[in-house]
Scaffold this motif. Structure first.
Motif, mmCIF file in Angstrom:
data_model
loop_
_atom_site.group_PDB
_atom_site.id
_atom_site.type_symbol
_atom_site.label_atom_id
_atom_site.label_comp_id
_atom_site.label_asym_id
_atom_site.label_seq_id
_atom_site.Cartn_x
_atom_site.Cartn_y
_atom_site.Cartn_z
ATOM 1 N N ASP A 46 0.813 -1.210 0.000
ATOM 2 C CA ASP A 46 0.000 0.000 0.000
ATOM 3 C C ASP A 46 0.847 1.261 0.000
ATOM 4 O O ASP A 46 1.935 1.286 0.536
ATOM 5 C CB ASP A 46 -0.883 -0.007 1.249
ATOM 6 C CG ASP A 46 -1.545 1.330 1.488
ATOM 7 O OD1 ASP A 46 -2.448 1.683 0.715
ATOM 8 O OD2 ASP A 46 -1.146 2.024 2.433
ATOM 9 N N TYR A 47 0.345 2.313 -0.623
ATOM 10 C CA TYR A 47 0.960 3.626 -0.478
ATOM 11 C C TYR A 47 0.028 4.626 0.218
ATOM 12 O O TYR A 47 0.486 5.594 0.822
ATOM 13 C CB TYR A 47 1.369 4.199 -1.842
ATOM 14 C CG TYR A 47 0.210 4.568 -2.729
ATOM 15 C CD1 TYR A 47 -0.349 5.838 -2.694
ATOM 16 C CD2 TYR A 47 -0.339 3.637 -3.610
ATOM 17 C CE1 TYR A 47 -1.416 6.183 -3.494
ATOM 18 C CE2 TYR A 47 -1.418 3.973 -4.420
ATOM 19 C CZ TYR A 47 -1.950 5.244 -4.364
ATOM 20 O OH TYR A 47 -3.010 5.574 -5.159
ATOM 21 N N SER A 48 -1.283 4.390 0.167
ATOM 22 C CA SER A 48 -2.226 5.347 0.733
ATOM 23 C C SER A 48 -2.019 5.512 2.238
ATOM 24 O O SER A 48 -1.942 6.636 2.757
ATOM 25 C CB SER A 48 -3.662 4.907 0.460
ATOM 26 O OG SER A 48 -3.936 4.874 -0.918
ATOM 27 N N TYR A 49 -1.939 4.398 2.953
ATOM 28 C CA TYR A 49 -1.742 4.483 4.396
ATOM 29 C C TYR A 49 -0.368 5.048 4.734
ATOM 30 O O TYR A 49 -0.205 5.785 5.708
ATOM 31 C CB TYR A 49 -1.922 3.111 5.032
ATOM 32 C CG TYR A 49 -3.351 2.777 5.399
ATOM 33 C CD1 TYR A 49 -4.420 3.423 4.787
ATOM 34 C CD2 TYR A 49 -3.639 1.808 6.364
ATOM 35 C CE1 TYR A 49 -5.720 3.117 5.119
ATOM 36 C CE2 TYR A 49 -4.947 1.500 6.705
ATOM 37 C CZ TYR A 49 -5.988 2.160 6.080
ATOM 38 O OH TYR A 49 -7.278 1.859 6.417
ATOM 39 N N ALA A 50 0.648 4.698 3.929
ATOM 40 C CA ALA A 50 1.991 5.244 4.170
ATOM 41 C C ALA A 50 1.973 6.764 4.060
ATOM 42 O O ALA A 50 2.632 7.466 4.839
ATOM 43 C CB ALA A 50 2.984 4.639 3.183
ATOM 44 N N LEU A 51 1.218 7.288 3.091
ATOM 45 C CA LEU A 51 1.100 8.734 2.954
ATOM 46 C C LEU A 51 0.282 9.333 4.095
ATOM 47 O O LEU A 51 0.627 10.388 4.642
ATOM 48 C CB LEU A 51 0.469 9.083 1.607
ATOM 49 C CG LEU A 51 1.339 8.805 0.374
ATOM 50 C CD1 LEU A 51 0.546 9.044 -0.902
ATOM 51 C CD2 LEU A 51 2.601 9.652 0.390
ATOM 52 N N MET A 52 -0.811 8.663 4.467
ATOM 53 C CA MET A 52 -1.608 9.146 5.600
ATOM 54 C C MET A 52 -0.769 9.255 6.867
ATOM 55 O O MET A 52 -0.946 10.178 7.677
ATOM 56 C CB MET A 52 -2.788 8.207 5.855
ATOM 57 C CG MET A 52 -3.862 8.193 4.798
ATOM 58 S SD MET A 52 -5.142 6.982 5.245
ATOM 59 C CE MET A 52 -5.923 6.712 3.661
ATOM 60 N N ASP A 53 0.145 8.298 7.054
ATOM 61 C CA ASP A 53 0.986 8.294 8.248
ATOM 62 C C ASP A 53 1.885 9.521 8.328
ATOM 63 O O ASP A 53 2.409 9.842 9.394
ATOM 64 C CB ASP A 53 1.861 7.037 8.278
ATOM 65 C CG ASP A 53 1.087 5.777 8.647
ATOM 66 O OD1 ASP A 53 -0.012 5.906 9.215
ATOM 67 O OD2 ASP A 53 1.597 4.674 8.386
ATOM 68 N N ARG A 54 2.091 10.225 7.211
ATOM 69 C CA ARG A 54 2.898 11.446 7.210
ATOM 70 C C ARG A 54 2.069 12.682 7.526
ATOM 71 O O ARG A 54 2.624 13.759 7.735
ATOM 72 C CB ARG A 54 3.575 11.629 5.844
ATOM 73 C CG ARG A 54 4.951 10.978 5.730
ATOM 74 C CD ARG A 54 4.903 9.498 5.860
ATOM 75 N NE ARG A 54 6.240 8.897 5.785
ATOM 76 C CZ ARG A 54 6.456 7.608 5.999
ATOM 77 N NH1 ARG A 54 5.447 6.791 6.294
ATOM 78 N NH2 ARG A 54 7.680 7.123 5.954
ATOM 79 N N GLU A 88 -7.926 6.228 12.489
ATOM 80 C CA GLU A 88 -8.558 4.991 12.937
ATOM 81 C C GLU A 88 -8.421 4.859 14.450
ATOM 82 O O GLU A 88 -7.456 5.363 15.056
ATOM 83 C CB GLU A 88 -7.947 3.806 12.198
ATOM 84 C CG GLU A 88 -8.252 3.869 10.696
ATOM 85 C CD GLU A 88 -7.713 2.681 9.919
ATOM 86 O OE1 GLU A 88 -7.027 1.832 10.499
ATOM 87 O OE2 GLU A 88 -7.984 2.620 8.703
ATOM 88 N N PRO A 89 -9.371 4.178 15.101
ATOM 89 C CA PRO A 89 -9.438 4.179 16.564
ATOM 90 C C PRO A 89 -8.226 3.588 17.279
ATOM 91 O O PRO A 89 -7.961 3.942 18.426
ATOM 92 C CB PRO A 89 -10.697 3.338 16.845
ATOM 93 C CG PRO A 89 -11.532 3.488 15.617
ATOM 94 C CD PRO A 89 -10.555 3.548 14.485
#
Length: 256
Positions: free
Chosen positions: A184-192, A199-200
């Motif tokens: 995945d790249y979407s979550y990796a970007l969100m993490d920045r 998410e809870p």
């Protein structure tokens, strides 16, 4: 999120850079540790698997060996499946991960084939692939999964790496759960970003938005509480419906 959602403290540029520099030390250490883990992964032993075990592809039965498409290595993602269920009830996690893998030329340049081995029937799951607009190599491993996963839980997604030596096939690595986030790249970007994945389970400051529901939403909502997940569908499906595609996975369904 709205204008009353809490935000980080406001500081001057020097104070911001000092905090970021301290974090960068940890980020670099994390990168180096990742490199060391990858080096250890390359030194794992391997186990032989039956190269002739049968999968189902577009032209009928094929062997695991055939799925290599002549390349030396194979990365296989075992897609979970709920037989007879409509698209909205298929696995949002598998949909999220599979949708990230679009450009295969970089893998091919290293003599690696990537393929989805779905744990459901070929025709039904292939209609889902077409509904999503994916063009990845797709096979059914419905009958083969118990043997290929060798005691691991069938019905859960797995990412498995194989090596071919002539007509022999060996398993060199496997992971599941969050180990598959490597796709995945979407979550990796969100993490920045400041609010992260929202998410809870995340460790965020008090008041940070955390109402999202792991890649599944209801129509028109940016996120949805986990208790109401059945009301939604995998996020990536909404644009397919807007484009006029039918998510009927039955034999007579239109999936263009």
């Amino acid at each position: 999120m709205n204008r009353t959602t809490p935000m980080p403290a406001i500081v001057d540029r020097d104070a911001f850079q000092a905090e970021l520099d301290a974090l960068r030390v940890r980020e670099k250490a994390h990168t180096r540790e990742g490199d060391a883990i990858a080096a250890a992964r390359r030194r794992l032993p391997m186990v032989e698997v039956d190269a002739g075990i049968e999968l189902t592809g577009p032209d009928g039965p094929v062997s695991l060996l055939d799925a290599f498409e002549g390349r030396r290595q194979l990365i296989a993602y075992y897609f979970m499946w709920y037989p007879g269920r409509p698209a909205a009830e298929q696995c949002e996690g598998c949909t999220w991960i599979t949708g990230q893998v679009t450009e295969l030329s970089y893998l091919h340049s290293r003599d690696i084939t990537y393929a989805v081995l779905c744990q459901g029937p070929f025709e039904e799951s292939m209609r889902y692939r077409d509904f999503m607009g994916w063009r990845l190599p797709w096979y059914s491993a419905q009958a083969a999964a118990p043997a290929l996963l060798a005691g691991r839980r069938v019905g859960m997604f797995h990412l498995v790496c194989y090596l071919r030596d002539g007509d022999r096939v060996f398993e060199t690595y496997w992971t599941t759960g969050r180990g598959a986030e490597v796709m995945d790249y979407s979550y990796a970007l969100m993490d920045r970003t400041v609010y992260g994945r929202q998410e809870p389970w995340e460790d965020s400051p008090p008041g940070w938005p955390q109402g999202c529901s792991y890649t599944r939403t209801a129509a028109g909502e940016p996120g949805w509480p986990p208790a109401q997940r059945p009301a939604g569908r995998p996020i990536a499906q909404w644009s397919r419906l807007s484009a006029g595609r039918s998510d009927d996975l039955g034999p007579a369904g239109s999936h263009g």
